[in-house]
Scaffold this motif. Sequence first.
Motif, PDB file in Angstrom:
ATOM      1  N   ASN A  52      32.194  32.140  34.114  1.00 22.78           N
ATOM      2  CA  ASN A  52      31.216  32.612  33.430  1.00 22.78           C
ATOM      3  C   ASN A  52      29.868  32.447  33.919  1.00 22.78           C
ATOM      4  O   ASN A  52      28.876  33.187  33.453  1.00 22.78           O
ATOM      5  CB  ASN A  52      31.261  32.020  32.019  1.00 22.78           C
ATOM      6  CG  ASN A  52      32.204  32.045  31.218  1.00 22.78           C
ATOM      7  OD1 ASN A  52      32.781  33.456  31.176  1.00 22.78           O
ATOM      8  ND2 ASN A  52      33.034  31.211  30.563  1.00 22.78           N
ATOM      9  N   THR A  55      28.663  36.219  38.263  1.00 24.01           N
ATOM     10  CA  THR A  55      28.891  37.811  38.242  1.00 24.01           C
ATOM     11  C   THR A  55      30.097  38.142  39.215  1.00 24.01           C
ATOM     12  O   THR A  55      30.849  38.970  38.853  1.00 24.01           O
ATOM     13  CB  THR A  55      27.708  38.667  38.337  1.00 24.01           C
ATOM     14  OG1 THR A  55      26.749  38.114  37.459  1.00 24.01           O
ATOM     15  CG2 THR A  55      27.909  39.926  38.108  1.00 24.01           C
ATOM     16  N   GLU A  56      30.005  37.728  40.490  1.00 27.89           N
ATOM     17  CA  GLU A  56      30.989  38.205  41.522  1.00 27.89           C
ATOM     18  C   GLU A  56      32.261  37.520  41.230  1.00 27.89           C
ATOM     19  O   GLU A  56      33.420  38.342  41.073  1.00 27.89           O
ATOM     20  CB  GLU A  56      30.363  37.836  42.870  1.00 27.89           C
ATOM     21  CG  GLU A  56      29.346  38.375  43.559  1.00 27.89           C
ATOM     22  CD  GLU A  56      29.520  40.083  43.719  1.00 27.89           C
ATOM     23  OE1 GLU A  56      30.819  40.312  44.520  1.00 27.89           O
ATOM     24  OE2 GLU A  56      29.009  40.991  43.376  1.00 27.89           O
ATOM     25  N   HIS A  58      33.278  36.698  38.366  1.00 28.42           N
ATOM     26  CA  HIS A  58      33.818  37.368  37.060  1.00 28.42           C
ATOM     27  C   HIS A  58      34.526  38.805  37.160  1.00 28.42           C
ATOM     28  O   HIS A  58      35.599  39.067  36.955  1.00 28.42           O
ATOM     29  CB  HIS A  58      32.719  37.298  36.041  1.00 28.42           C
ATOM     30  CG  HIS A  58      33.184  37.835  34.731  1.00 28.42           C
ATOM     31  ND1 HIS A  58      33.461  39.114  34.256  1.00 28.42           N
ATOM     32  CD2 HIS A  58      33.192  37.033  33.757  1.00 28.42           C
ATOM     33  CE1 HIS A  58      33.596  38.989  32.918  1.00 28.42           C
ATOM     34  NE2 HIS A  58      33.736  37.850  32.581  1.00 28.42           N
ATOM     35  N   ARG A  59      33.778  39.523  38.166  1.00 25.93           N
ATOM     36  CA  ARG A  59      34.239  40.918  38.432  1.00 25.93           C
ATOM     37  C   ARG A  59      35.476  40.835  39.277  1.00 25.93           C
ATOM     38  O   ARG A  59      36.398  41.427  38.885  1.00 25.93           O
ATOM     39  CB  ARG A  59      33.265  41.430  39.373  1.00 25.93           C
ATOM     40  CG  ARG A  59      33.799  43.109  39.497  1.00 25.93           C
ATOM     41  CD  ARG A  59      32.579  43.673  40.024  1.00 25.93           C
ATOM     42  NE  ARG A  59      31.741  42.754  40.591  1.00 25.93           N
ATOM     43  CZ  ARG A  59      30.540  43.007  41.265  1.00 25.93           C
ATOM     44  NH1 ARG A  59      30.056  44.024  41.581  1.00 25.93           N
ATOM     45  NH2 ARG A  59      29.766  42.032  41.677  1.00 25.93           N
ATOM     46  N   ALA A  60      35.512  39.826  40.251  1.00 24.60           N
ATOM     47  CA  ALA A  60      36.674  39.802  41.032  1.00 24.60           C
ATOM     48  C   ALA A  60      38.048  39.153  40.488  1.00 24.60           C
ATOM     49  O   ALA A  60      39.226  39.676  40.657  1.00 24.60           O
ATOM     50  CB  ALA A  60      36.407  39.013  42.300  1.00 24.60           C
ATOM     51  N   TYR A  61      37.887  38.092  39.372  1.00 21.03           N
ATOM     52  CA  TYR A  61      39.004  37.296  39.032  1.00 21.03           C
ATOM     53  C   TYR A  61      39.236  37.114  37.501  1.00 21.03           C
ATOM     54  O   TYR A  61      40.174  36.524  36.999  1.00 21.03           O
ATOM     55  CB  TYR A  61      38.775  35.864  39.446  1.00 21.03           C
ATOM     56  CG  TYR A  61      38.891  36.000  41.036  1.00 21.03           C
ATOM     57  CD1 TYR A  61      39.851  36.296  41.603  1.00 21.03           C
ATOM     58  CD2 TYR A  61      37.826  35.613  41.667  1.00 21.03           C
ATOM     59  CE1 TYR A  61      39.895  36.191  43.186  1.00 21.03           C
ATOM     60  CE2 TYR A  61      37.791  35.502  42.905  1.00 21.03           C
ATOM     61  CZ  TYR A  61      38.729  35.812  43.895  1.00 21.03           C
ATOM     62  OH  TYR A  61      38.856  35.609  45.359  1.00 21.03           O
ATOM     63  N   TRP A  62      38.437  38.115  36.683  1.00 19.63           N
ATOM     64  CA  TRP A  62      38.500  37.838  35.387  1.00 19.63           C
ATOM     65  C   TRP A  62      39.697  37.923  34.762  1.00 19.63           C
ATOM     66  O   TRP A  62      40.230  36.951  33.931  1.00 19.63           O
ATOM     67  CB  TRP A  62      37.496  38.609  34.433  1.00 19.63           C
ATOM     68  CG  TRP A  62      37.689  38.304  32.995  1.00 19.63           C
ATOM     69  CD1 TRP A  62      38.025  39.234  32.050  1.00 19.63           C
ATOM     70  CD2 TRP A  62      37.120  37.342  32.287  1.00 19.63           C
ATOM     71  NE1 TRP A  62      38.064  38.548  30.950  1.00 19.63           N
ATOM     72  CE2 TRP A  62      37.439  37.597  30.783  1.00 19.63           C
ATOM     73  CE3 TRP A  62      36.598  35.982  32.797  1.00 19.63           C
ATOM     74  CZ2 TRP A  62      37.193  36.640  30.063  1.00 19.63           C
ATOM     75  CZ3 TRP A  62      36.180  35.305  31.711  1.00 19.63           C
ATOM     76  CH2 TRP A  62      36.614  35.537  30.192  1.00 19.63           C
ATOM     77  N   GLU A  63      40.708  38.632  34.810  1.00 16.91           N
ATOM     78  CA  GLU A  63      42.090  38.813  34.434  1.00 16.91           C
ATOM     79  C   GLU A  63      43.116  38.088  35.116  1.00 16.91           C
ATOM     80  O   GLU A  63      43.919  37.860  34.805  1.00 16.91           O
ATOM     81  CB  GLU A  63      42.498  40.446  34.530  1.00 16.91           C
ATOM     82  CG  GLU A  63      41.694  41.152  33.707  1.00 16.91           C
ATOM     83  CD  GLU A  63      42.126  42.707  33.527  1.00 16.91           C
ATOM     84  OE1 GLU A  63      43.163  42.783  34.366  1.00 16.91           O
ATOM     85  OE2 GLU A  63      41.429  43.322  33.035  1.00 16.91           O
TER      86      GLU A  63
END
Length: 91
Positions: A52, A55-56, A58-63
């Motif tokens: 959280n 940003t990088e 979050h975009r790469a690994y959120w799921e």
Amino acid sequence: MSPVLRRTKKKPEERVVTLIGKPGCHLCDDARAVVEKVCAETGASWEEKDINQDTELHRAYWEQIPVVLVDGEQHTFWRVDPDRLRRALGS
């Protein structure tokens, strides 16, 4: 093989494990317990990053959280197998 091309194998204590997760994530808690234990056994260092807050990440690994990196390379996600992590660390 040329010495320049030969990869030097790092010792476990030279390795860095990164756990990427978030607060309140039960899978992240489980992964943290495995990472802490294996790193304590092998001498590898480890760090934790909050998805959280970056940003990088979050975009790469959120799921995929929790995600475990070894020396900056993705090792696994969701569940951490302690034996597989030990092998990746060279012990």
